[in-house]
Motif scaffolding. Structure first.
Motif, PDB file in Angstrom:
ATOM      1  N   VAL A   2       0.867  -1.175   0.000  1.00  0.00           N
ATOM      2  CA  VAL A   2       0.000   0.000   0.000  1.00  0.00           C
ATOM      3  C   VAL A   2       0.904   1.225   0.000  1.00  0.00           C
ATOM      4  CG1 VAL A   2      -1.727   1.300   1.313  1.00  0.00           C
ATOM      5  CG2 VAL A   2      -1.840  -1.208   1.239  1.00  0.00           C
ATOM      6  N   ASP A   3       0.571   2.194  -0.834  1.00  0.00           N
ATOM      7  CA  ASP A   3       1.305   3.457  -0.882  1.00  0.00           C
ATOM      8  C   ASP A   3       1.392   4.033   0.529  1.00  0.00           C
ATOM      9  OD1 ASP A   3       1.448   6.477  -1.036  1.00  0.00           O
ATOM     10  OD2 ASP A   3       1.760   5.984  -3.145  1.00  0.00           O
ATOM     11  N   GLU A   4       2.592   4.461   0.931  1.00  0.00           N
ATOM     12  CA  GLU A   4       2.797   4.910   2.315  1.00  0.00           C
ATOM     13  C   GLU A   4       1.914   6.091   2.695  1.00  0.00           C
ATOM     14  OE1 GLU A   4       6.739   7.708   1.653  1.00  0.00           O
ATOM     15  OE2 GLU A   4       6.997   5.647   2.336  1.00  0.00           O
ATOM     16  N   ARG A   5       1.474   6.876   1.732  1.00  0.00           N
ATOM     17  CA  ARG A   5       0.579   8.004   2.034  1.00  0.00           C
ATOM     18  C   ARG A   5      -0.822   7.539   2.428  1.00  0.00           C
ATOM     19  NH1 ARG A   5       1.530  10.813  -3.550  1.00  0.00           N
ATOM     20  NH2 ARG A   5       1.467   8.605  -4.010  1.00  0.00           N
ATOM     21  N   HIS A   6      -1.089   6.245   2.221  1.00  0.00           N
ATOM     22  CA  HIS A   6      -2.409   5.701   2.518  1.00  0.00           C
ATOM     23  C   HIS A   6      -2.372   4.639   3.623  1.00  0.00           C
ATOM     24  CE1 HIS A   6      -4.349   7.811  -0.804  1.00  0.00           C
ATOM     25  NE2 HIS A   6      -3.217   7.588  -1.471  1.00  0.00           N
ATOM     26  N   HIS A   7      -1.264   4.532   4.331  1.00  0.00           N
ATOM     27  CA  HIS A   7      -1.176   3.577   5.444  1.00  0.00           C
ATOM     28  C   HIS A   7      -2.172   3.960   6.538  1.00  0.00           C
ATOM     29  CE1 HIS A   7       3.162   1.963   4.620  1.00  0.00           C
ATOM     30  NE2 HIS A   7       2.338   1.744   3.629  1.00  0.00           N
ATOM     31  N   GLY A   8      -2.630   2.947   7.262  1.00  0.00           N
ATOM     32  CA  GLY A   8      -3.515   3.186   8.398  1.00  0.00           C
ATOM     33  C   GLY A   8      -4.972   3.392   8.027  1.00  0.00           C
ATOM     34  N   ARG A   9      -5.328   3.112   6.794  1.00  0.00           N
ATOM     35  CA  ARG A   9      -6.713   3.306   6.347  1.00  0.00           C
ATOM     36  C   ARG A   9      -7.438   1.998   6.077  1.00  0.00           C
ATOM     37  NH1 ARG A   9      -6.153   8.355   2.126  1.00  0.00           N
ATOM     38  NH2 ARG A   9      -5.088   9.758   3.567  1.00  0.00           N
ATOM     39  N   GLY A  10      -6.816   0.882   6.419  1.00  0.00           N
ATOM     40  CA  GLY A  10      -7.454  -0.419   6.227  1.00  0.00           C
ATOM     41  C   GLY A  10      -7.360  -0.952   4.806  1.00  0.00           C
ATOM     42  N   ILE A  11      -6.534  -0.337   3.972  1.00  0.00           N
ATOM     43  CA  ILE A  11      -6.434  -0.766   2.580  1.00  0.00           C
ATOM     44  C   ILE A  11      -5.769  -2.144   2.477  1.00  0.00           C
ATOM     45  CG2 ILE A  11      -5.409  -0.218   0.327  1.00  0.00           C
ATOM     46  CD1 ILE A  11      -5.817   2.783   1.189  1.00  0.00           C
ATOM     47  N   GLY A  12      -4.724  -2.377   3.280  1.00  0.00           N
ATOM     48  CA  GLY A  12      -4.063  -3.685   3.273  1.00  0.00           C
ATOM     49  C   GLY A  12      -5.033  -4.798   3.624  1.00  0.00           C
ATOM     50  N   ARG A  13      -5.853  -4.560   4.616  1.00  0.00           N
ATOM     51  CA  ARG A  13      -6.837  -5.586   5.014  1.00  0.00           C
ATOM     52  C   ARG A  13      -7.843  -5.826   3.890  1.00  0.00           C
ATOM     53  NH1 ARG A  13      -8.986  -7.014  10.676  1.00  0.00           N
ATOM     54  NH2 ARG A  13     -10.339  -8.715  10.105  1.00  0.00           N
ATOM     55  N   GLN A  14      -8.290  -4.767   3.245  1.00  0.00           N
ATOM     56  CA  GLN A  14      -9.230  -4.929   2.140  1.00  0.00           C
ATOM     57  C   GLN A  14      -8.604  -5.700   0.987  1.00  0.00           C
ATOM     58  OE1 GLN A  14     -11.704  -1.418   1.125  1.00  0.00           O
ATOM     59  NE2 GLN A  14     -10.792  -0.504   2.954  1.00  0.00           N
ATOM     60  N   LEU A  15      -7.316  -5.464   0.725  1.00  0.00           N
ATOM     61  CA  LEU A  15      -6.626  -6.208  -0.324  1.00  0.00           C
ATOM     62  C   LEU A  15      -6.560  -7.696   0.015  1.00  0.00           C
ATOM     63  CD1 LEU A  15      -3.706  -3.746  -1.150  1.00  0.00           C
ATOM     64  CD2 LEU A  15      -5.540  -4.427  -2.704  1.00  0.00           C
ATOM     65  N   ILE A  16      -6.214  -8.003   1.255  1.00  0.00           N
ATOM     66  CA  ILE A  16      -6.138  -9.411   1.658  1.00  0.00           C
ATOM     67  C   ILE A  16      -7.510 -10.064   1.592  1.00  0.00           C
ATOM     68  CG2 ILE A  16      -5.654 -10.988   3.576  1.00  0.00           C
ATOM     69  CD1 ILE A  16      -3.463  -8.976   4.418  1.00  0.00           C
ATOM     70  N   GLU A  17      -8.538  -9.382   2.093  1.00  0.00           N
ATOM     71  CA  GLU A  17      -9.886  -9.943   2.045  1.00  0.00           C
ATOM     72  C   GLU A  17     -10.346 -10.145   0.605  1.00  0.00           C
ATOM     73  OE1 GLU A  17     -11.990  -7.157   4.500  1.00  0.00           O
ATOM     74  OE2 GLU A  17     -11.433  -8.208   6.352  1.00  0.00           O
ATOM     75  N   HIS A  18      -9.972  -9.231  -0.276  1.00  0.00           N
ATOM     76  CA  HIS A  18     -10.301  -9.377  -1.696  1.00  0.00           C
ATOM     77  C   HIS A  18      -9.615 -10.616  -2.260  1.00  0.00           C
ATOM     78  CE1 HIS A  18     -10.112  -8.544  -6.039  1.00  0.00           C
ATOM     79  NE2 HIS A  18     -11.264  -7.921  -5.837  1.00  0.00           N
ATOM     80  N   ALA A  19      -8.337 -10.801  -1.936  1.00  0.00           N
ATOM     81  CA  ALA A  19      -7.588 -11.963  -2.420  1.00  0.00           C
ATOM     82  C   ALA A  19      -8.225 -13.265  -1.934  1.00  0.00           C
ATOM     83  CB  ALA A  19      -6.135 -11.881  -1.957  1.00  0.00           C
ATOM     84  N   ILE A  20      -8.603 -13.303  -0.665  1.00  0.00           N
ATOM     85  CA  ILE A  20      -9.235 -14.504  -0.104  1.00  0.00           C
ATOM     86  C   ILE A  20     -10.552 -14.780  -0.825  1.00  0.00           C
ATOM     87  CG2 ILE A  20     -10.321 -15.478   1.961  1.00  0.00           C
ATOM     88  CD1 ILE A  20      -8.172 -13.870   3.582  1.00  0.00           C
ATOM     89  N   GLY A  21     -11.364 -13.735  -1.023  1.00  0.00           N
ATOM     90  CA  GLY A  21     -12.645 -13.900  -1.720  1.00  0.00           C
ATOM     91  C   GLY A  21     -12.462 -14.380  -3.145  1.00  0.00           C
ATOM     92  N   HIS A  22     -11.489 -13.805  -3.832  1.00  0.00           N
ATOM     93  CA  HIS A  22     -11.224 -14.210  -5.220  1.00  0.00           C
ATOM     94  C   HIS A  22     -10.780 -15.675  -5.266  1.00  0.00           C
ATOM     95  CE1 HIS A  22     -10.171 -13.677  -9.428  1.00  0.00           C
ATOM     96  NE2 HIS A  22      -9.064 -14.342  -9.173  1.00  0.00           N
ATOM     97  N   ALA A  23      -9.894 -16.073  -4.353  1.00  0.00           N
ATOM     98  CA  ALA A  23      -9.421 -17.460  -4.319  1.00  0.00           C
ATOM     99  C   ALA A  23     -10.580 -18.424  -4.066  1.00  0.00           C
ATOM    100  CB  ALA A  23      -8.346 -17.621  -3.252  1.00  0.00           C
ATOM    101  N   ARG A  24     -11.464 -18.065  -3.153  1.00  0.00           N
ATOM    102  CA  ARG A  24     -12.644 -18.918  -2.883  1.00  0.00           C
ATOM    103  C   ARG A  24     -13.511 -19.056  -4.127  1.00  0.00           C
ATOM    104  NH1 ARG A  24     -13.385 -16.648   2.797  1.00  0.00           N
ATOM    105  NH2 ARG A  24     -12.879 -18.429   4.099  1.00  0.00           N
TER     106      ARG A  24
END
Length: 151
Positions: free
Chosen positions: A66-88
Protein backbone atom coordinates in the motif's frame (compact mmCIF):
# COMPACT_ATOMS: atom_id res chain seq x y z
CA UNK A 1 -11.98 2.63 -3.27
CA UNK A 2 -12.14 0.05 -6.03
CA UNK A 3 -10.10 -3.17 -6.26
CA UNK A 4 -9.83 -4.64 -9.72
CA UNK A 5 -7.72 -6.93 -11.86
CA UNK A 6 -5.07 -5.11 -13.85
CA UNK A 7 -5.64 -5.40 -17.60
CA UNK A 8 -2.89 -6.95 -19.72
CA UNK A 9 -2.25 -3.68 -21.59
CA UNK A 10 -1.93 -1.59 -18.41
CA UNK A 11 1.51 -1.01 -16.92
CA UNK A 12 1.83 -2.56 -13.45
CA UNK A 13 2.48 -0.22 -10.52
CA UNK A 14 6.15 -1.18 -10.13
CA UNK A 15 6.72 1.53 -7.49
CA UNK A 16 4.21 -0.31 -5.26
CA UNK A 17 5.25 -3.85 -6.19
CA UNK A 18 8.88 -3.05 -5.37
CA UNK A 19 7.86 -1.94 -1.86
CA UNK A 20 7.04 -5.56 -1.04
CA UNK A 21 9.93 -7.16 -2.93
CA UNK A 22 12.92 -5.04 -3.97
CA UNK A 23 14.02 -7.60 -6.58
CA UNK A 24 12.68 -6.29 -9.89
CA UNK A 25 13.47 -9.66 -11.56
CA UNK A 26 11.33 -11.57 -9.07
CA UNK A 27 8.50 -9.05 -9.33
CA UNK A 28 8.52 -9.34 -13.12
CA UNK A 29 8.50 -13.13 -12.78
CA UNK A 30 5.42 -12.98 -10.50
CA UNK A 31 3.69 -10.64 -12.92
CA UNK A 32 4.46 -12.96 -15.83
CA UNK A 33 2.77 -15.94 -14.22
CA UNK A 34 0.35 -14.34 -11.78
CA UNK A 35 -2.68 -12.07 -11.75
CA UNK A 36 -2.19 -8.50 -10.53
CA UNK A 37 -4.93 -6.65 -8.64
CA UNK A 38 -4.85 -2.94 -7.83
CA UNK A 39 -6.67 -0.74 -5.33
CA UNK A 40 -7.61 2.57 -6.87
CA UNK A 41 -8.91 5.91 -5.67
CA UNK A 42 -9.66 8.60 -8.26
CA UNK A 43 -7.77 6.68 -10.99
CA UNK A 44 -4.61 6.49 -8.83
CA UNK A 45 -3.18 3.09 -7.90
CA UNK A 46 -2.70 3.10 -4.13
CA UNK A 47 -2.37 -0.61 -3.37
CA UNK A 48 -1.50 -3.86 -5.11
CA UNK A 49 -1.16 -7.61 -4.76
CA UNK A 50 -0.41 -10.51 -7.08
CA UNK A 51 -2.06 -13.92 -6.95
CA UNK A 52 0.18 -16.75 -8.08
CA UNK A 53 -1.22 -20.21 -8.74
CA UNK A 54 1.02 -22.83 -7.07
CA UNK A 55 -1.16 -25.88 -7.78
CA UNK A 56 -4.78 -26.56 -8.74
CA UNK A 57 -5.76 -26.20 -5.07
CA UNK A 58 -3.17 -23.70 -3.79
CA UNK A 59 -2.73 -20.01 -4.56
CA UNK A 60 -0.22 -17.58 -3.05
CA UNK A 61 -0.57 -13.86 -2.37
CA UNK A 62 2.56 -12.03 -3.47
CA UNK A 63 3.70 -8.43 -3.13
CA UNK A 64 0.91 -6.96 -1.01
CA UNK A 65 1.74 -3.27 -0.78
CA UNK A 66 0.00 0.00 0.00
CA UNK A 67 1.31 3.46 -0.88
CA UNK A 68 2.80 4.91 2.31
CA UNK A 69 0.58 8.00 2.03
CA UNK A 70 -2.41 5.70 2.52
CA UNK A 71 -1.18 3.58 5.44
CA UNK A 72 -3.52 3.19 8.40
CA UNK A 73 -6.71 3.31 6.35
CA UNK A 74 -7.45 -0.42 6.23
CA UNK A 75 -6.43 -0.77 2.58
CA UNK A 76 -4.06 -3.69 3.27
CA UNK A 77 -6.84 -5.59 5.01
CA UNK A 78 -9.23 -4.93 2.14
CA UNK A 79 -6.63 -6.21 -0.32
CA UNK A 80 -6.14 -9.41 1.66
CA UNK A 81 -9.89 -9.94 2.05
CA UNK A 82 -10.30 -9.38 -1.70
CA UNK A 83 -7.59 -11.96 -2.42
CA UNK A 84 -9.23 -14.50 -0.10
CA UNK A 85 -12.65 -13.90 -1.72
CA UNK A 86 -11.22 -14.21 -5.22
CA UNK A 87 -9.42 -17.46 -4.32
CA UNK A 88 -12.64 -18.92 -2.88
CA UNK A 89 -14.60 -17.95 -6.01
CA UNK A 90 -12.00 -19.68 -8.17
CA UNK A 91 -12.30 -22.90 -6.13
CA UNK A 92 -8.92 -22.87 -4.40
CA UNK A 93 -8.71 -24.76 -1.11
CA UNK A 94 -5.68 -23.03 0.44
CA UNK A 95 -4.13 -19.59 0.21
CA UNK A 96 -0.57 -18.82 1.35
CA UNK A 97 1.57 -15.79 2.09
CA UNK A 98 5.37 -15.76 2.31
CA UNK A 99 6.18 -13.09 4.87
CA UNK A 100 9.52 -11.97 3.43
CA UNK A 101 10.49 -8.72 5.13
CA UNK A 102 7.13 -8.21 6.80
CA UNK A 103 7.13 -6.18 9.98
CA UNK A 104 4.99 -6.80 13.03
CA UNK A 105 2.12 -4.73 11.65
CA UNK A 106 1.83 -6.85 8.54
CA UNK A 107 2.15 -10.13 10.44
CA UNK A 108 -0.58 -9.01 12.85
CA UNK A 109 -2.78 -8.10 9.89
CA UNK A 110 -2.25 -11.51 8.28
CA UNK A 111 -3.15 -13.25 11.53
CA UNK A 112 -6.29 -11.10 11.94
CA UNK A 113 -7.32 -12.21 8.47
CA UNK A 114 -7.06 -15.88 9.49
CA UNK A 115 -3.57 -16.90 8.37
CA UNK A 116 -1.52 -19.26 10.53
CA UNK A 117 2.17 -20.17 10.60
CA UNK A 118 2.71 -23.36 8.61
CA UNK A 119 5.28 -25.48 6.84
CA UNK A 120 8.92 -26.31 7.35
CA UNK A 121 9.80 -22.95 8.81
CA UNK A 122 7.59 -23.20 11.90
CA UNK A 123 10.51 -24.54 13.99
CA UNK A 124 12.71 -21.60 13.00
CA UNK A 125 9.99 -19.19 14.03
CA UNK A 126 9.35 -20.94 17.33
CA UNK A 127 13.09 -21.02 18.18
CA UNK A 128 13.69 -17.38 17.29
CA UNK A 129 10.45 -15.69 18.29
CA UNK A 130 11.00 -12.91 20.80
CA UNK A 131 9.81 -9.42 21.66
CA UNK A 132 13.13 -8.07 20.33
CA UNK A 133 12.42 -9.49 16.88
CA UNK A 134 8.96 -7.97 16.97
CA UNK A 135 10.17 -4.56 18.14
CA UNK A 136 12.65 -4.39 15.29
CA UNK A 137 10.29 -5.82 12.69
CA UNK A 138 10.75 -9.37 11.57
CA UNK A 139 13.37 -9.49 8.82
CA UNK A 140 13.22 -13.20 8.16
CA UNK A 141 13.76 -13.32 4.36
CA UNK A 142 10.82 -15.64 3.66
CA UNK A 143 11.56 -17.92 6.60
CA UNK A 144 7.96 -17.75 7.78
CA UNK A 145 5.08 -18.98 5.66
CA UNK A 146 1.46 -18.40 6.54
CA UNK A 147 -1.46 -20.40 5.25
CA UNK A 148 -5.24 -20.38 5.39
CA UNK A 149 -7.67 -23.14 4.52
CA UNK A 150 -10.54 -21.89 2.38
CA UNK A 151 -12.88 -24.82 3.11
Amino acid sequence: MEIRELFMDEPPPMHLLLLADPSRELVEEYLGSGTCFVAMIDKSMIGVYVLLQKSPKLIEIMNIAVDERHHGRGIGRQLIEHAIGHAREQGYKTIEIGTGNSGIGQLALYQKCGFRITGVDRDFFNRNYSEDIYENGIQCQDMIRLSQSLD
